[in-house]
Write an enzyme that holds these catalytic residues in place. Structure first.
Site, PDB file in Angstrom:
ATOM      1  N   HIS A 162     -10.293  -5.185  -3.516  1.00  0.00           N
ATOM      2  CA  HIS A 162      -8.964  -5.454  -2.964  1.00  0.00           C
ATOM      3  C   HIS A 162      -9.096  -5.872  -1.518  1.00  0.00           C
ATOM      4  CE1 HIS A 162      -9.951  -1.177  -2.581  1.00  0.00           C
ATOM      5  NE2 HIS A 162      -9.314  -1.186  -1.420  1.00  0.00           N
ATOM      6  N   MET A 163      -8.150  -6.704  -1.098  1.00  0.00           N
ATOM      7  CA  MET A 163      -8.048  -7.121   0.304  1.00  0.00           C
ATOM      8  C   MET A 163      -6.802  -6.480   0.881  1.00  0.00           C
ATOM      9  SD  MET A 163      -9.695  -9.096   2.456  1.00  0.00           S
ATOM     10  CE  MET A 163     -10.451 -10.515   1.647  1.00  0.00           C
ATOM     11  N   HIS A 164      -6.976  -5.782   2.004  1.00  0.00           N
ATOM     12  CA  HIS A 164      -5.830  -5.271   2.742  1.00  0.00           C
ATOM     13  C   HIS A 164      -5.324  -6.389   3.657  1.00  0.00           C
ATOM     14  CE1 HIS A 164      -6.836  -0.832   2.194  1.00  0.00           C
ATOM     15  NE2 HIS A 164      -8.012  -1.375   1.926  1.00  0.00           N
ATOM     16  N   ASP A 209       0.850  -1.192   0.000  1.00  0.00           N
ATOM     17  CA  ASP A 209       0.000   0.000   0.000  1.00  0.00           C
ATOM     18  C   ASP A 209       0.888   1.246   0.000  1.00  0.00           C
ATOM     19  OD1 ASP A 209      -3.211   0.525   0.981  1.00  0.00           O
ATOM     20  OD2 ASP A 209      -1.803   2.200   1.121  1.00  0.00           O
ATOM     21  N   ILE A 210       0.482   2.244  -0.779  1.00  0.00           N
ATOM     22  CA  ILE A 210       1.281   3.466  -0.915  1.00  0.00           C
ATOM     23  C   ILE A 210       1.248   4.301   0.362  1.00  0.00           C
ATOM     24  CG2 ILE A 210      -0.482   5.061  -1.819  1.00  0.00           C
ATOM     25  CD1 ILE A 210       1.564   5.757  -4.046  1.00  0.00           C
ATOM     26  N   ASN A 263     -12.913  -3.230   2.296  1.00  0.00           N
ATOM     27  CA  ASN A 263     -13.911  -2.166   2.370  1.00  0.00           C
ATOM     28  C   ASN A 263     -14.868  -2.288   1.194  1.00  0.00           C
ATOM     29  OD1 ASN A 263     -12.971  -0.828   4.737  1.00  0.00           O
ATOM     30  ND2 ASN A 263     -11.271   0.008   3.557  1.00  0.00           N
ATOM     31  N   GLU A 276     -12.235   3.537  -1.267  1.00  0.00           N
ATOM     32  CA  GLU A 276     -11.828   4.644  -2.145  1.00  0.00           C
ATOM     33  C   GLU A 276     -11.514   4.194  -3.557  1.00  0.00           C
ATOM     34  OE1 GLU A 276      -8.714   6.830  -0.185  1.00  0.00           O
ATOM     35  OE2 GLU A 276     -10.209   7.992   0.946  1.00  0.00           O
ATOM     36  N   VAL A 277     -11.004   2.981  -3.694  1.00  0.00           N
ATOM     37  CA  VAL A 277     -10.619   2.508  -5.035  1.00  0.00           C
ATOM     38  C   VAL A 277     -11.653   1.479  -5.496  1.00  0.00           C
ATOM     39  CG1 VAL A 277      -8.861   1.353  -6.411  1.00  0.00           C
ATOM     40  CG2 VAL A 277      -8.177   2.928  -4.582  1.00  0.00           C
TER      41      VAL A 277
HETATM   42  P1  AMP Z   1      -9.807   1.426   0.242  1.00  0.00           P
HETATM   43  O1  AMP Z   1     -10.081   2.623   1.106  1.00  0.00           O
HETATM   44  O2  AMP Z   1     -10.169   0.133   0.909  1.00  0.00           O
HETATM   45  O3  AMP Z   1     -10.406   1.585  -1.139  1.00  0.00           O
HETATM   46  O4  AMP Z   1      -8.239   1.344   0.093  1.00  0.00           O
HETATM   47  C1  AMP Z   1      -7.535   1.853  -0.994  1.00  0.00           C
HETATM   48  C2  AMP Z   1      -6.069   1.770  -0.650  1.00  0.00           C
HETATM   49  O5  AMP Z   1      -5.323   1.926  -1.833  1.00  0.00           O
HETATM   50  C3  AMP Z   1      -5.588   2.833   0.344  1.00  0.00           C
HETATM   51  O6  AMP Z   1      -5.038   2.184   1.489  1.00  0.00           O
HETATM   52  C4  AMP Z   1      -4.519   3.595  -0.450  1.00  0.00           C
HETATM   53  O7  AMP Z   1      -3.427   4.007   0.343  1.00  0.00           O
HETATM   54  C5  AMP Z   1      -4.126   2.585  -1.505  1.00  0.00           C
HETATM   55  N1  AMP Z   1      -3.584   3.133  -2.751  1.00  0.00           N
HETATM   56  C6  AMP Z   1      -4.104   4.127  -3.502  1.00  0.00           C
HETATM   57  N2  AMP Z   1      -3.346   4.339  -4.592  1.00  0.00           N
HETATM   58  C7  AMP Z   1      -2.326   3.444  -4.519  1.00  0.00           C
HETATM   59  C8  AMP Z   1      -1.193   3.154  -5.350  1.00  0.00           C
HETATM   60  N3  AMP Z   1      -0.945   3.842  -6.471  1.00  0.00           N
HETATM   61  N4  AMP Z   1      -0.351   2.180  -4.963  1.00  0.00           N
HETATM   62  C9  AMP Z   1      -0.573   1.491  -3.820  1.00  0.00           C
HETATM   63  N5  AMP Z   1      -1.616   1.711  -2.998  1.00  0.00           N
HETATM   64  C10 AMP Z   1      -2.487   2.677  -3.339  1.00  0.00           C
END
Ligand code: AMP
Length: 126
Positions: free
Chosen positions: A110-112, A39-40, A97, A105-106
């Protein structure tokens, strides 16, 4: 900005761009089903994202529409990555999420995988 987990898939989302190689990432694992990368903006000493290669907006979308093989491939990859990161013995947390209340947000499922320190309460007190 939180997104809906029910919108049509947007090919311009940042993880779609990572999968196409348009944006760099710090890959930790890749196979035919998933890409896993750091994660960034890490929220813990270890914070890795595992994403399916298929186009799914959210967990709701993935669980309803992905094939059994995709779901199995994804689930096994998450376990494999967590094990390879050395998180099994101390433990770790998985977070997916889904939609606005979760803060997703994305809009690519995805799984954290989060770990490397005690993680506290599962859900913060409001
Ligand atoms: P979510 O809130 O569950 O959608 O998590 C999205 C995650 O993507 C966040 O933890 C961000 O920090 C991460 N993220 C966004 N852009 C990037 C990227 N270019 N590379 C790696 N992680 C990212």
């Amino acid at each position: 900005m939180p997104v809906s987990g029910l919108s049509p898939y947007d090919d311009a989302n940042v993880f779609a761009r990572i999968l196409r190689g348009e944006i760099p990432n710090r890959t930790v694992y890749e196979d035919e089903w998933v890409l896993a990368f750091h994660d960034i903006s890490p929220q813990a000493p270890t914070h890795v994202l595992v994403i399916p290669k298929g186009k799914y907006v959210s967990f709701a979308d993935f669980s309803a529409k992905a094939s059994d093989a995709e779901i199995a491939g994804f689930t096994r990859a998450v376990g494999k990555v967590a094990q390879a990161l050395g998180l099994e013995e101390p433990g770790y947390r998985l977070i997916a999420n889904m939609g606005e209340h979760s803060g997703q947000e994305v809009p690519h499922f995805h799984m954290h995988i989060v770990g490397g320190r005690p993680l506290g309460r599962m859900v913060p007190l409001a």
